[in-house]
Design an enzyme around this catalytic site. Structure first.
Site, mmCIF file in Angstrom:
data_model
loop_
_atom_site.group_PDB
_atom_site.id
_atom_site.type_symbol
_atom_site.label_atom_id
_atom_site.label_comp_id
_atom_site.label_asym_id
_atom_site.label_seq_id
_atom_site.Cartn_x
_atom_site.Cartn_y
_atom_site.Cartn_z
ATOM 1 C CG ASP A 114 -0.357 -0.180 2.399
ATOM 2 O OD1 ASP A 114 0.786 -0.173 2.383
ATOM 3 O OD2 ASP A 114 -1.076 0.111 3.507
ATOM 4 C CB SER A 115 4.595 1.655 0.034
ATOM 5 O OG SER A 115 4.981 0.630 -0.557
ATOM 6 C CG ASP A 166 0.399 -4.218 1.946
ATOM 7 O OD1 ASP A 166 0.588 -5.008 3.017
ATOM 8 O OD2 ASP A 166 1.391 -3.145 1.961
ATOM 9 C CE LYS A 225 3.036 -5.957 4.024
ATOM 10 N NZ LYS A 225 2.458 -4.820 4.990
ATOM 11 C CD GLU A 282 0.016 -1.581 8.348
ATOM 12 O OE1 GLU A 282 0.940 -1.253 6.956
ATOM 13 O OE2 GLU A 282 -0.411 -0.922 9.235
ATOM 14 C CD GLU A 305 7.634 -0.243 8.343
ATOM 15 O OE1 GLU A 305 7.847 0.567 7.884
ATOM 16 O OE2 GLU A 305 6.723 -1.168 7.908
#
Length: 281
Positions: free
Chosen positions: A49-50, A88, A118, A120, A186
């Site tokens: 999602d970056s 993501d 993925k 978080e 991270e």
């Protein structure tokens, strides 16, 4: 590469078995050309999602939508043959509960052809990870600094220092025990990343963590020097393609203004007889 034997793409179980073995090489990709470029060299390619910040100029990942992830996921899928493709889940598409997460994860897998998603979060996401993996959706976890929680953290700060270390360790254990096949760690202290890597039975993938993680990931535009808005401490630039591209654009602009481009090699000639009447000379 020989076309006689089709390339077998890596799977989540393949990645899981790499625990404690040859480090996993992971990069992000958002486009077909970059996916083709990194495929031979990577074990995992993440459609992160970056993309919101790197490709769309957004201030954070919080504005990224499902439509964006699907579009870029489809593009990356066209460029991969070997690497495991992970996408993501964007902010707001899984936090509500396991059922919401399943619907959106299934959409991502169906629309993009990815092999895993993925998400978080740690302890609070364990139930969701378990729900997804029980329903044939492989999940990669992500603990430590979780960028979608940047507002709650008060910025992109190192996580897990001092007394907070046990909380990050608990997060990693929770998602691993819930069925995640790998866990991204991270922006945590080196010693904590080593501790987590030794404590869980699935591969850890570091970004701003430790060389002793089971693998490493970077944003491809960061390590190539294309995205230059800022340089996190944990990024090593392996090229300066942004500066090279800017120099090339500047040279092109100079040539156009001086009428040096297009030159004789870049235009199409023709014999005078083939020209329409009145155009000779």
């Amino acid at each position: 590469m020989s076309h006689s034997q089709p390339v077998k793409a890596l799977t989540p179980p393949d990645i899981r078995t790499r625990k404690g073995k040859m480090p996993l090489v992971c990069l992000t990709a958002y486009t077909t050309p970059i996916a083709r470029l990194v495929d031979d060299h990577c074990d995992v390619v993440l459609v992160g999602d970056s993309v919101g910040m790197v490709m769309h100029g957004l201030a954070s990942t919080l504005e990224v939508t499902m439509d964006m992830m699907v579009m870029h996921g489809k593009a990356v899928r066209r460029g991969l043959s070997k690497a495991l493709m992970v996408v993501d889940m964007p902010f707001g598409t899984y936090e509500e509960g396991p059922e919401q997460a399943f619907r959106n994860a299934a959409t991502l897998m169906r629309e993009t052809g990815c092999a895993a998603v993925k998400l978080e979060g740690g302890v609070q996401m364990a139930k969701t990870v378990q729900y997804l993996t029980a329903r044939a959706i492989p999940v990669m976890g992500h603990v430590g600094l979780t960028p979608q929680s940047v507002n709650a953290f008060g910025g992109y700060k190192v996580q897990g220092r001092g007394a907070d270390a046990n909380a990050v360790l608990a997060d990693a254990k929770a998602v691993a025990d819930a069925g995640a096949f790998a866990v991204v760690i991270e922006k945590v202290p080196d010693i904590l990343a080593r501790r987590i890597t030794g404590a869980i039975g699935v591969p850890t993938i570091g970004i701003g963590a430790s060389a002793q993680c089971d693998g490493q990931i970077l944003v491809v535009d960061d390590m190539l020097g294309i995205f230059t808005e800022f340089l996190p401490k944990f990024v090593k630039r392996y090229a300066e393609l942004g500066a090279t591209a800017e120099a090339a654009v500047s040279a092109y602009a100079d040539d156009v203004r001086a009428r040096r481009f297009p030159g004789p090699d870049h235009v199409f000639g023709d014999s005078p007889k083939a020209l329409p009447s009145g155009t000779e000379g």
